[in-house]
Design a protein around this motif. Structure first.
Motif, mmCIF file in Angstrom:
data_model
loop_
_atom_site.group_PDB
_atom_site.id
_atom_site.type_symbol
_atom_site.label_atom_id
_atom_site.label_comp_id
_atom_site.label_asym_id
_atom_site.label_seq_id
_atom_site.Cartn_x
_atom_site.Cartn_y
_atom_site.Cartn_z
ATOM 1 N N THR A 1 0.688 -7.436 -7.359
ATOM 2 C CA THR A 1 1.833 -7.883 -8.149
ATOM 3 C C THR A 1 3.046 -8.149 -7.265
ATOM 4 O OG1 THR A 1 2.370 -5.559 -8.591
ATOM 5 C CG2 THR A 1 1.128 -6.742 -10.270
ATOM 6 N N PHE A 2 3.160 -7.400 -6.143
ATOM 7 C CA PHE A 2 4.329 -7.534 -5.255
ATOM 8 C C PHE A 2 5.612 -7.453 -6.098
ATOM 9 C CE2 PHE A 2 0.855 -9.962 -3.177
ATOM 10 C CZ PHE A 2 0.674 -9.134 -2.086
ATOM 11 N N ASP A 3 5.786 -6.302 -6.726
ATOM 12 C CA ASP A 3 6.820 -6.134 -7.753
ATOM 13 C C ASP A 3 7.748 -4.949 -7.459
ATOM 14 O OD1 ASP A 3 8.086 -6.642 -10.231
ATOM 15 O OD2 ASP A 3 6.797 -5.208 -11.256
ATOM 16 N N PRO A 4 8.606 -5.011 -6.428
ATOM 17 C CA PRO A 4 8.793 -6.134 -5.500
ATOM 18 C C PRO A 4 7.968 -5.949 -4.224
ATOM 19 C CG PRO A 4 10.527 -4.537 -5.145
ATOM 20 C CD PRO A 4 9.652 -3.971 -6.242
ATOM 21 N N VAL A 5 7.864 -7.032 -3.439
ATOM 22 C CA VAL A 5 7.252 -6.936 -2.127
ATOM 23 C C VAL A 5 8.073 -5.978 -1.274
ATOM 24 C CG1 VAL A 5 8.542 -8.951 -1.285
ATOM 25 C CG2 VAL A 5 6.402 -8.264 -0.161
ATOM 26 N N HIS A 6 7.385 -5.180 -0.440
ATOM 27 C CA HIS A 6 8.100 -4.224 0.412
ATOM 28 C C HIS A 6 7.439 -4.157 1.788
ATOM 29 C CE1 HIS A 6 4.850 -1.400 -0.431
ATOM 30 N NE2 HIS A 6 5.086 -1.475 -1.724
ATOM 31 N N HIS A 7 8.021 -3.350 2.662
ATOM 32 C CA HIS A 7 7.529 -3.292 4.040
ATOM 33 C C HIS A 7 6.111 -2.734 4.133
ATOM 34 C CE1 HIS A 7 11.017 -4.813 6.023
ATOM 35 N NE2 HIS A 7 11.818 -3.854 5.601
ATOM 36 N N GLY A 8 5.700 -1.909 3.178
ATOM 37 C CA GLY A 8 4.329 -1.427 3.179
ATOM 38 C C GLY A 8 3.338 -2.565 3.017
ATOM 39 N N HIS A 9 3.609 -3.485 2.076
ATOM 40 C CA HIS A 9 2.765 -4.665 1.905
ATOM 41 C C HIS A 9 2.714 -5.498 3.190
ATOM 42 C CE1 HIS A 9 4.164 -4.488 -2.546
ATOM 43 N NE2 HIS A 9 2.926 -4.011 -2.504
ATOM 44 N N LEU B 1 -11.464 0.168 6.085
ATOM 45 C CA LEU B 1 -10.482 0.216 7.162
ATOM 46 C C LEU B 1 -9.509 1.352 6.899
ATOM 47 C CD1 LEU B 1 -9.434 -3.493 7.903
ATOM 48 C CD2 LEU B 1 -10.989 -2.044 9.213
ATOM 49 N N ASP B 2 -9.026 1.940 7.968
ATOM 50 C CA ASP B 2 -8.081 3.049 7.868
ATOM 51 C C ASP B 2 -6.869 2.747 8.739
ATOM 52 O OD1 ASP B 2 -7.017 5.442 7.146
ATOM 53 O OD2 ASP B 2 -8.302 6.662 8.426
ATOM 54 N N PRO B 3 -6.122 1.680 8.407
ATOM 55 C CA PRO B 3 -4.966 1.319 9.236
ATOM 56 C C PRO B 3 -3.803 2.259 8.970
ATOM 57 C CG PRO B 3 -5.041 -0.092 7.324
ATOM 58 C CD PRO B 3 -6.263 0.790 7.248
ATOM 59 N N PRO B 4 -2.855 2.341 9.915
ATOM 60 C CA PRO B 4 -1.659 3.130 9.636
ATOM 61 C C PRO B 4 -0.885 2.507 8.473
ATOM 62 C CG PRO B 4 -1.392 1.839 11.649
ATOM 63 C CD PRO B 4 -2.820 1.705 11.231
ATOM 64 N N LEU B 5 -0.523 3.312 7.499
ATOM 65 C CA LEU B 5 0.155 2.814 6.307
ATOM 66 C C LEU B 5 1.554 3.391 6.206
ATOM 67 C CD1 LEU B 5 -2.742 3.242 3.704
ATOM 68 C CD2 LEU B 5 -2.060 1.140 4.858
ATOM 69 N N LEU B 6 2.479 2.586 5.707
ATOM 70 C CA LEU B 6 3.812 3.077 5.385
ATOM 71 C C LEU B 6 3.779 3.625 3.962
ATOM 72 C CD1 LEU B 6 6.036 0.183 6.808
ATOM 73 C CD2 LEU B 6 5.291 2.276 7.945
ATOM 74 N N ASP B 7 4.282 4.846 3.790
ATOM 75 C CA ASP B 7 4.225 5.496 2.478
ATOM 76 C C ASP B 7 5.358 4.978 1.598
ATOM 77 O OD1 ASP B 7 3.545 7.107 0.393
ATOM 78 O OD2 ASP B 7 4.346 8.956 1.271
ATOM 79 N N ILE B 8 5.172 3.741 1.130
ATOM 80 C CA ILE B 8 6.167 3.068 0.297
ATOM 81 C C ILE B 8 5.451 2.545 -0.937
ATOM 82 C CG2 ILE B 8 7.892 1.221 0.184
ATOM 83 C CD1 ILE B 8 7.944 1.218 3.234
ATOM 84 N N SER B 9 6.037 2.694 -2.096
ATOM 85 C CA SER B 9 5.430 2.153 -3.313
ATOM 86 C C SER B 9 6.432 1.289 -4.057
ATOM 87 C CB SER B 9 4.937 3.279 -4.227
ATOM 88 O OG SER B 9 6.004 3.881 -4.918
ATOM 89 N N ALA B 10 5.930 0.227 -4.680
ATOM 90 C CA ALA B 10 6.791 -0.637 -5.486
ATOM 91 C C ALA B 10 7.362 0.135 -6.668
ATOM 92 C CB ALA B 10 6.012 -1.865 -5.953
#
Length: 216
Positions: free
Chosen positions: A8-16, A168-177
């Motif tokens: 949804t990108f609601d809103p798009v953020h740095h995690g996406h 895949l297990d990439p490093p993720l930023l713990d950010i949620s829309a």
């Protein structure tokens, strides 16, 4: 290899955005297509209109050639179903071109509730991005599908058009829309969680309860 990352990108953020760049690197592709959905069938209304979410996404990827936007679901009437999008892409790419869709473990856990889910592995490979949270139910259909179709490397995706599942297990930023929308509605700043250009547009349009006159 054609890679799509929808949401949804609601809103798009740095995690996406960071995940999309990681996908470019891990999957060794020139670009990843971000596919904003029109009407998500498995959740309520979005906090911004389709055109507003698209505008924010365009601002967010400006200047980054590896991130493309595919707005086909916004141009299609009705709810956004992954099988329809993959079928359309398969027609465009041809029967032999590797097509990859990216999904998080949280969404993949409900994969068997998606419309026409059985057809999806016949149309595309699936990359499951591991996210924090409960593991898949080992007795559930998604876990069995993963076991049956699992591959261990990216090369396996290139060797066929569809049908494989790669974790895949990439490093993720713990950010949620969701957290960002709640923060904005409470009058708190989401700066550095979203690109500055996105935050400025959210403020200008008063999206998610933002106050255009706010000082943060």
């Amino acid at each position: 290899m054609h890679v799509i990352y929808g949401g949804t990108f609601d809103p798009v953020h740095h995690g996406h955005l960071r995940l999309a760049i990681e996908l470019c690197d891990r999957l060794e592709v020139d670009h990843v297509s971000l596919v904003p959905c029109h009407i998500p069938p498995h959740r309520g209304d979005t906090g911004a209109s389709a055109s507003q979410r698209l505008q924010l996404l365009e601002l967010a990827v400006r200047g980054e050639p590896r991130l493309h936007i595919d707005d086909r679901e916004l141009r299609r009437a009705g709810a956004s179903y992954t099988a329809d999008t993959l079928r359309q892409l398969r027609q465009e790419l041809g029967p032999d071109h590797p097509l990859v869709m990216v999904v998080g473990t949280d969404a993949f856990a409900g994969f068997d509730r998606w419309r026409e889910w059985e057809s999806i592995p016949e149309l595309a490979h699936i990359v499951v991005v591991r996210r924090p949270g409960p593991a898949l139910n080992p007795e559930g259909i998604p876990a069995r599908l993963l076991t049956k179709r699992r591959v261990e490397d990216v090369a396996s995706l290139r060797n066929g058009a569809a049908g494989c599942v790669l974790e895949l297990d990439p490093p993720l930023l713990d950010i949620s829309a969701t957290g960002i929308r709640e923060r904005i509605a409470a009058g708190r700043s989401p700066r550095y969680l979203v690109p500055d250009s996105v935050w400025e547009q959210i403020r200008q349009q008063g999206l998610y309860g933002a106050c255009p006159e706010g000082n943060f």
